[in-house]
Design an enzyme around this catalytic site. Sequence first.
Site, PDB file in Angstrom:
ATOM      1  N   LYS A  32       0.885  -1.355  -0.007  1.00 42.68           N
ATOM      2  CA  LYS A  32      -0.069   0.127   0.023  1.00 42.68           C
ATOM      3  C   LYS A  32       1.108   1.272  -0.024  1.00 42.68           C
ATOM      4  CE  LYS A  32      -2.270   1.703   3.768  1.00 42.68           C
ATOM      5  NZ  LYS A  32      -1.977   3.094   3.771  1.00 42.68           N
ATOM      6  N   ASP A  59      -3.329   4.337  -1.680  1.00 44.19           N
ATOM      7  CA  ASP A  59      -4.371   4.682  -0.715  1.00 44.19           C
ATOM      8  C   ASP A  59      -4.334   6.359  -0.407  1.00 44.19           C
ATOM      9  OD1 ASP A  59      -5.661   5.001   1.827  1.00 44.19           O
ATOM     10  OD2 ASP A  59      -4.175   4.112   3.007  1.00 44.19           O
ATOM     11  N   LEU A  60      -4.983   6.891  -1.163  1.00 50.80           N
ATOM     12  CA  LEU A  60      -5.182   8.385  -1.419  1.00 50.80           C
ATOM     13  C   LEU A  60      -6.129   8.865  -0.760  1.00 50.80           C
ATOM     14  CD1 LEU A  60      -3.332   9.263  -4.821  1.00 50.80           C
ATOM     15  CD2 LEU A  60      -2.329   9.112  -2.543  1.00 50.80           C
ATOM     16  N   LYS A  61      -7.391   8.001  -0.474  1.00 45.59           N
ATOM     17  CA  LYS A  61      -8.554   8.285   0.004  1.00 45.59           C
ATOM     18  C   LYS A  61      -9.127   9.626  -0.544  1.00 45.59           C
ATOM     19  CE  LYS A  61      -7.271   6.688   4.729  1.00 45.59           C
ATOM     20  NZ  LYS A  61      -5.835   6.177   4.338  1.00 45.59           N
ATOM     21  N   ASP A  64     -13.949  14.525  -2.644  1.00 53.44           N
ATOM     22  CA  ASP A  64     -13.876  15.923  -3.340  1.00 53.44           C
ATOM     23  C   ASP A  64     -15.201  15.945  -4.143  1.00 53.44           C
ATOM     24  OD1 ASP A  64     -13.377  18.441  -4.346  1.00 53.44           O
ATOM     25  OD2 ASP A  64     -11.224  18.147  -4.282  1.00 53.44           O
ATOM     26  N   ASN A  67     -17.045  15.717  -9.818  1.00 50.91           N
ATOM     27  CA  ASN A  67     -16.363  15.622 -11.194  1.00 50.91           C
ATOM     28  C   ASN A  67     -14.721  15.674 -10.829  1.00 50.91           C
ATOM     29  OD1 ASN A  67     -15.897  16.640 -14.010  1.00 50.91           O
ATOM     30  ND2 ASN A  67     -15.114  18.475 -13.373  1.00 50.91           N
ATOM     31  N   THR A 119      -9.920   3.732  11.378  1.00 51.36           N
ATOM     32  CA  THR A 119      -9.984   2.925  12.402  1.00 51.36           C
ATOM     33  C   THR A 119      -9.023   3.454  13.860  1.00 51.36           C
ATOM     34  OG1 THR A 119      -7.843   2.146  11.528  1.00 51.36           O
ATOM     35  CG2 THR A 119      -9.646   0.646  11.513  1.00 51.36           C
ATOM     36  N   GLY A 210       0.869  -1.945   8.821  1.00 45.58           N
ATOM     37  CA  GLY A 210       1.899  -1.183   8.649  1.00 45.58           C
ATOM     38  C   GLY A 210       3.148  -1.376   9.725  1.00 45.58           C
ATOM     39  N   ARG A 211       3.124  -0.542  10.607  1.00 46.18           N
ATOM     40  CA  ARG A 211       4.128  -0.449  11.517  1.00 46.18           C
ATOM     41  C   ARG A 211       4.514  -1.663  12.163  1.00 46.18           C
ATOM     42  NH1 ARG A 211       1.456   4.770  14.311  1.00 46.18           N
ATOM     43  NH2 ARG A 211      -0.263   3.557  13.239  1.00 46.18           N
TER      44      ARG A 211
HETATM   45  O1  C5P Z   1       0.879   1.179  10.766  1.00 44.68           O
HETATM   46  P1  C5P Z   1      -0.496   0.771  10.966  1.00 44.68           P
HETATM   47  O2  C5P Z   1      -0.675  -0.696  10.945  1.00 44.68           O
HETATM   48  O3  C5P Z   1      -1.227   1.345  11.949  1.00 44.68           O
HETATM   49  O4  C5P Z   1      -0.913   1.178   9.386  1.00 44.68           O
HETATM   50  C1  C5P Z   1      -2.326   1.105   9.095  1.00 44.68           C
HETATM   51  C2  C5P Z   1      -2.168   1.810   7.738  1.00 44.68           C
HETATM   52  O5  C5P Z   1      -3.724   1.909   7.239  1.00 44.68           O
HETATM   53  C3  C5P Z   1      -1.753   3.269   7.557  1.00 44.68           C
HETATM   54  O6  C5P Z   1      -1.296   3.302   6.364  1.00 44.68           O
HETATM   55  C4  C5P Z   1      -3.250   3.896   7.672  1.00 44.68           C
HETATM   56  O7  C5P Z   1      -3.098   5.142   6.805  1.00 44.68           O
HETATM   57  C5  C5P Z   1      -4.161   2.974   6.857  1.00 44.68           C
HETATM   58  N1  C5P Z   1      -5.530   2.964   7.135  1.00 44.68           N
HETATM   59  C6  C5P Z   1      -6.032   3.044   8.469  1.00 44.68           C
HETATM   60  N2  C5P Z   1      -7.437   3.243   8.868  1.00 44.68           N
HETATM   61  C7  C5P Z   1      -8.336   3.500   7.707  1.00 44.68           C
HETATM   62  C8  C5P Z   1      -7.540   3.646   6.662  1.00 44.68           C
HETATM   63  C9  C5P Z   1      -6.478   3.293   6.227  1.00 44.68           C
HETATM   64  O8  C5P Z   1      -5.320   2.747   9.460  1.00 44.68           O
HETATM   65  N3  C5P Z   1      -9.686   3.248   8.045  1.00 44.68           N
END
Ligand code: C5P
Length: 232
Positions: A32, A59-61, A64, A67, A119, A210-211
């Site tokens: 991602k 993942d640019l969410k 807006d 259009n 989340t 992620g982390r």
């Molecule tokens: O580091 P971690 O495991 O918390 O990363 C979660 C990833 O998922 C991050 O890149 C965060 O931007 C993304 N994310 C999220 N909750 C959402 C949508 C995306 O944590 N509802």
Amino acid sequence: MGKDVIIACDFPNKEVCLNFLSRFTDTKPFVKIGMELFYSEGPDIVKEIKSRGHKIFLDLKLHDIPNTVKKAMSVISRLDVDMVNVHAAGGCEMMQSAVEGLIRQDGTRPIIIAVTQLTSTSEKMMQDELLINRPLSEVVMSYANNAKKSGLDGVVCSPLEADLVHAMCGREFLTVTPGIRYSSSSAGDQKRVTTPARAKQLNSDYIVVGRPITASSDPVGVYNQCMFDFVG
Ligand code: C5P
């Protein structure tokens, strides 16, 4: 689409990201790319990672007017990414426009999912700051229903909501779930967290990690553990 683990490559620049990915010699994880890396490096980072054989969730969410989102999605679609997203809070017309914008000349398009509630959002924050005076689960379900009606493929949600989303929108409607942790002590800013094994029990389709992987001294080991626990 089978179950998969998506690594959130939340890195400051290309060098750090490519160094990280080069540790994966046996597998090409689904990755991602989020705002930090994309805004730092631009579309080239997407092309570079794609050319190395990874699937990409960009993942640019987007959120807006319809259009603007449609036009932006048609640019994103040409980057040959595998998954993109919008905020369901943008409404049904915006989500429909996003789908239209994504469709390529050959009729294909990336998977498109909607963020319901982040989340990191607690019910208290949602009610006190966003003035949405309903239970969090009701809001998530209503947004998921809007995404389905608008022609999207699924939602980003907490694993804790995955089963309910499937019950309402169908088993084929994808649940992509961040908020994955092996121990609650390292939750950081995430408020609603579960383990990979629990996310599997809850029928999540993709976990986004992620982390727990990127900040580990053994990222390949943690990734493999996630794959084992989640995909089996
Ligand atoms: O580091 P971690 O495991 O918390 O990363 C979660 C990833 O998922 C991050 O890149 C965060 O931007 C993304 N994310 C999220 N909750 C959402 C949508 C995306 O944590 N509802």
